[in-house]
Design a protein around this motif. Structure first.
Motif, mmCIF file in Angstrom:
data_model
loop_
_atom_site.group_PDB
_atom_site.id
_atom_site.type_symbol
_atom_site.label_atom_id
_atom_site.label_comp_id
_atom_site.label_asym_id
_atom_site.label_seq_id
_atom_site.Cartn_x
_atom_site.Cartn_y
_atom_site.Cartn_z
ATOM 1 N N ILE A 53 61.137 -18.670 -11.091
ATOM 2 C CA ILE A 53 61.519 -19.326 -9.833
ATOM 3 C C ILE A 53 60.721 -18.743 -8.678
ATOM 4 O O ILE A 53 60.190 -19.479 -7.830
ATOM 5 N N LEU A 54 60.617 -17.399 -8.629
ATOM 6 C CA LEU A 54 59.860 -16.753 -7.551
ATOM 7 C C LEU A 54 58.379 -17.113 -7.618
ATOM 8 O O LEU A 54 57.737 -17.335 -6.579
ATOM 9 N N ILE A 55 57.816 -17.167 -8.824
ATOM 10 C CA ILE A 55 56.399 -17.533 -8.973
ATOM 11 C C ILE A 55 56.179 -18.971 -8.538
ATOM 12 O O ILE A 55 55.210 -19.284 -7.816
ATOM 13 N N TYR A 56 57.061 -19.863 -8.954
ATOM 14 C CA TYR A 56 56.932 -21.279 -8.592
ATOM 15 C C TYR A 56 57.018 -21.478 -7.076
ATOM 16 O O TYR A 56 56.263 -22.261 -6.495
ATOM 17 N N ARG A 57 57.927 -20.719 -6.431
ATOM 18 C CA ARG A 57 58.115 -20.850 -4.980
ATOM 19 C C ARG A 57 57.169 -19.947 -4.184
ATOM 20 O O ARG A 57 57.226 -19.921 -2.966
ATOM 21 N N LYS A 58 56.330 -19.184 -4.895
ATOM 22 C CA LYS A 58 55.367 -18.276 -4.270
ATOM 23 C C LYS A 58 56.063 -17.297 -3.319
ATOM 24 O O LYS A 58 55.659 -17.112 -2.163
ATOM 25 N N GLN A 59 57.129 -16.667 -3.839
ATOM 26 C CA GLN A 59 57.929 -15.751 -3.025
ATOM 27 C C GLN A 59 57.968 -14.343 -3.614
ATOM 28 O O GLN A 59 58.972 -13.639 -3.510
ATOM 29 N N THR A 60 56.891 -13.920 -4.231
ATOM 30 C CA THR A 60 56.890 -12.601 -4.878
ATOM 31 C C THR A 60 56.418 -11.470 -3.959
ATOM 32 O O THR A 60 56.508 -10.296 -4.334
ATOM 33 N N ALA A 61 55.934 -11.788 -2.765
ATOM 34 C CA ALA A 61 55.335 -10.762 -1.903
ATOM 35 C C ALA A 61 56.321 -9.644 -1.564
ATOM 36 O O ALA A 61 55.941 -8.465 -1.507
ATOM 37 N N PHE A 62 57.583 -9.976 -1.332
ATOM 38 C CA PHE A 62 58.559 -8.968 -0.912
ATOM 39 C C PHE A 62 58.819 -7.930 -2.001
ATOM 40 O O PHE A 62 59.282 -6.813 -1.711
ATOM 41 N N LEU A 63 58.528 -8.265 -3.253
ATOM 42 C CA LEU A 63 58.801 -7.349 -4.362
ATOM 43 C C LEU A 63 57.955 -6.084 -4.304
ATOM 44 O O LEU A 63 58.357 -5.041 -4.833
ATOM 45 N N TRP A 64 56.807 -6.149 -3.689
ATOM 46 C CA TRP A 64 55.863 -5.032 -3.744
ATOM 47 C C TRP A 64 56.051 -4.041 -2.601
ATOM 48 O O TRP A 64 55.187 -3.193 -2.359
ATOM 49 N N LYS A 65 57.171 -4.131 -1.912
ATOM 50 C CA LYS A 65 57.482 -3.157 -0.868
ATOM 51 C C LYS A 65 58.323 -2.021 -1.462
ATOM 52 O O LYS A 65 58.799 -2.104 -2.595
ATOM 53 N N LYS A 66 58.524 -0.962 -0.685
ATOM 54 C CA LYS A 66 59.261 0.206 -1.165
ATOM 55 C C LYS A 66 60.755 -0.082 -1.322
ATOM 56 O O LYS A 66 61.388 0.376 -2.278
ATOM 57 N N GLU A 67 61.329 -0.828 -0.389
ATOM 58 C CA GLU A 67 62.774 -1.074 -0.384
ATOM 59 C C GLU A 67 63.286 -1.713 -1.676
ATOM 60 O O GLU A 67 64.273 -1.223 -2.256
ATOM 61 N N PRO A 68 62.674 -2.813 -2.147
ATOM 62 C CA PRO A 68 63.188 -3.448 -3.370
ATOM 63 C C PRO A 68 63.221 -2.505 -4.564
ATOM 64 O O PRO A 68 64.170 -2.524 -5.354
ATOM 65 N N PHE A 69 62.196 -1.658 -4.689
ATOM 66 C CA PHE A 69 62.135 -0.743 -5.829
ATOM 67 C C PHE A 69 63.262 0.294 -5.767
ATOM 68 O O PHE A 69 63.947 0.556 -6.766
ATOM 69 N N ILE A 70 63.473 0.881 -4.606
ATOM 70 C CA ILE A 70 64.520 1.900 -4.452
ATOM 71 C C ILE A 70 65.898 1.298 -4.716
ATOM 72 O O ILE A 70 66.737 1.890 -5.408
ATOM 73 N N LEU A 71 66.148 0.109 -4.157
ATOM 74 C CA LEU A 71 67.437 -0.549 -4.367
ATOM 75 C C LEU A 71 67.670 -0.849 -5.842
ATOM 76 O O LEU A 71 68.793 -0.717 -6.344
ATOM 77 N N ALA A 72 66.619 -1.254 -6.539
ATOM 78 C CA ALA A 72 66.748 -1.566 -7.969
ATOM 79 C C ALA A 72 67.070 -0.320 -8.784
ATOM 80 O O ALA A 72 67.895 -0.365 -9.702
ATOM 81 N N MET A 73 66.449 0.803 -8.434
ATOM 82 C CA MET A 73 66.709 2.029 -9.188
ATOM 83 C C MET A 73 68.139 2.531 -8.982
ATOM 84 O O MET A 73 68.751 3.072 -9.910
ATOM 85 N N LEU A 74 68.687 2.315 -7.788
ATOM 86 C CA LEU A 74 70.050 2.783 -7.505
ATOM 87 C C LEU A 74 71.108 1.779 -7.954
ATOM 88 O O LEU A 74 71.969 2.084 -8.780
ATOM 89 N N GLY A 75 71.049 0.575 -7.381
ATOM 90 C CA GLY A 75 72.068 -0.433 -7.668
ATOM 91 C C GLY A 75 71.853 -1.167 -8.975
ATOM 92 O O GLY A 75 72.753 -1.874 -9.438
ATOM 93 N N GLY A 76 70.671 -0.989 -9.570
ATOM 94 C CA GLY A 76 70.389 -1.628 -10.846
ATOM 95 C C GLY A 76 70.513 -0.647 -11.992
ATOM 96 O O GLY A 76 71.542 -0.557 -12.654
ATOM 97 N N LEU A 77 69.469 0.135 -12.236
ATOM 98 C CA LEU A 77 69.426 1.009 -13.410
ATOM 99 C C LEU A 77 70.457 2.133 -13.375
ATOM 100 O O LEU A 77 71.232 2.303 -14.320
ATOM 101 N N ALA A 78 70.467 2.925 -12.303
ATOM 102 C CA ALA A 78 71.373 4.077 -12.263
ATOM 103 C C ALA A 78 72.827 3.639 -12.375
ATOM 104 O O ALA A 78 73.604 4.198 -13.159
#
Length: 293
Positions: A53-78
């Motif tokens: 969905i993100l690729i089709y809508r060309k909305q992947t740019a926000f993923l490569w920032k620091k915030e998304p990664f940190i949030l994923a490690m805390l609220g996702g994996l941990a």
């Protein structure tokens, strides 16, 4: 349907899913699906749905920032790894107390330590009620056993710390609800799935395929995607406090349902803990203030 009624509909959906999370996570232990396995199933399915969905809508740019990664490690994996693991060692009622009951407290503590946000009188009152209820519960449990708490309770509390920190950082971030949800699902999958496939133990061959499909759909679609979006929509229509208060009831109701459904015990000590942590988390005295929206 009015905006207010839509809000109650959205919060009802969120409440059912959050309550179901407690029951389904506890069922993992009975269905021989480990914390490693359910975490992989959860994020793999969400990734398969969201990334195209993100690729089709060309909305992947926000993923490569620091915030998304940190949030994923805390609220996702941990969060997922500790919470799912805890259900193998403790019953659903303990999750309502040490996980969901402690999340408001851990959120307030994270806000203070990370951003120096002071406690207001409501937080102090909640803290006192929670501490008293845990003290009473500890005393009653100590009469039954020399070791009233176990590894599961510690993991639940650690999960509450992860989620509280995640919540505070999410509030301070510039991400929308959609971006935050996609960030957690996609980055968690990108980091975890290769590690899971290469290094971690797998027990899916011990589980029935019907159980694997049910858990994958529930955790990968309903919990990761649907509950996040309905919760945010409910906040827009009812306000953060009212929405959070209603949804917080779900795990406590699930703990009661788990007694006949999963044959789990419900002692006087656990009832005291549930009542105290529920009152502290919900802050029912604030419902009577006119300023609540």
């Amino acid at each position: 349907m009015s905006s207010k009624m839509q809000g109650y509909l959205f919060v009802l959906i969120s409440m059912c899913i959050w309550g179901g999370f407690t029951i389904f996570s506890r069922l993992n232990a009975q269905w021989h699906i480990s914390a490693w396995d359910i975490t992989a199933l959860r994020f793999a399915l969400a990734f398969i749905i969201l990334m195209p969905i993100l690729i089709y809508r060309k909305q992947t740019a926000f993923l490569w920032k620091k915030e998304p990664f940190i949030l994923a490690m805390l609220g996702g994996l941990a969060y997922c790894l500790t919470a799912y693991s805890a259900f193998n060692f403790a019953p659903a009622a303990h999750a309502a107390i040490f996980l969901n009951g402690c999340i408001p407290l851990c959120t307030a503590l994270a806000a203070y330590f990370l951003f120096r946000q002071p406690f207001d009188r409501h937080i102090w009152l909640s803290l006192i009620i929670m501490m008293v209820s845990i003290a009473v519960m500890t005393y009653l449990l100590s009469q039954q056993s020399a070791h009233p708490f176990g590894l599961g309770d510690g993991l639940f509390f650690l999960s509450a710390i992860w989620w509280g920190t995640f919540t505070v950082l999410l509030r301070q971030s510039s991400l929308t609800a959609w971006q935050a949800m996609c960030s957690v699902a996609i980055w968690s999958a990108l980091i975890y799935i290769p590690i899971y496939l290469l290094f971690l133990p797998k027990h899916l061959d011990q589980a029935e395929w019907s159980h694997i499909v049910i858990q994958s759909l529930f955790h990968g679609v309903l919990v990761v995607i649907v509950a996040t979006l309905t919760y945010v929509e409910a906040i827009k229509r009812l306000g953060a406090f009212k929405t959070g208060s209603i949804v917080t009831l779900a795990p406590f109701i699930a703990a009661i349902i788990a007694v006949p459904l999963l044959n789990e015990p419900l002692s006087l000590a656990i009832v005291c803990g549930l009542l105290g942590m529920g009152i502290g988390a919900l802050q029912p005295w604030r419902w009577f203030r006119r300023s609540i929206v």
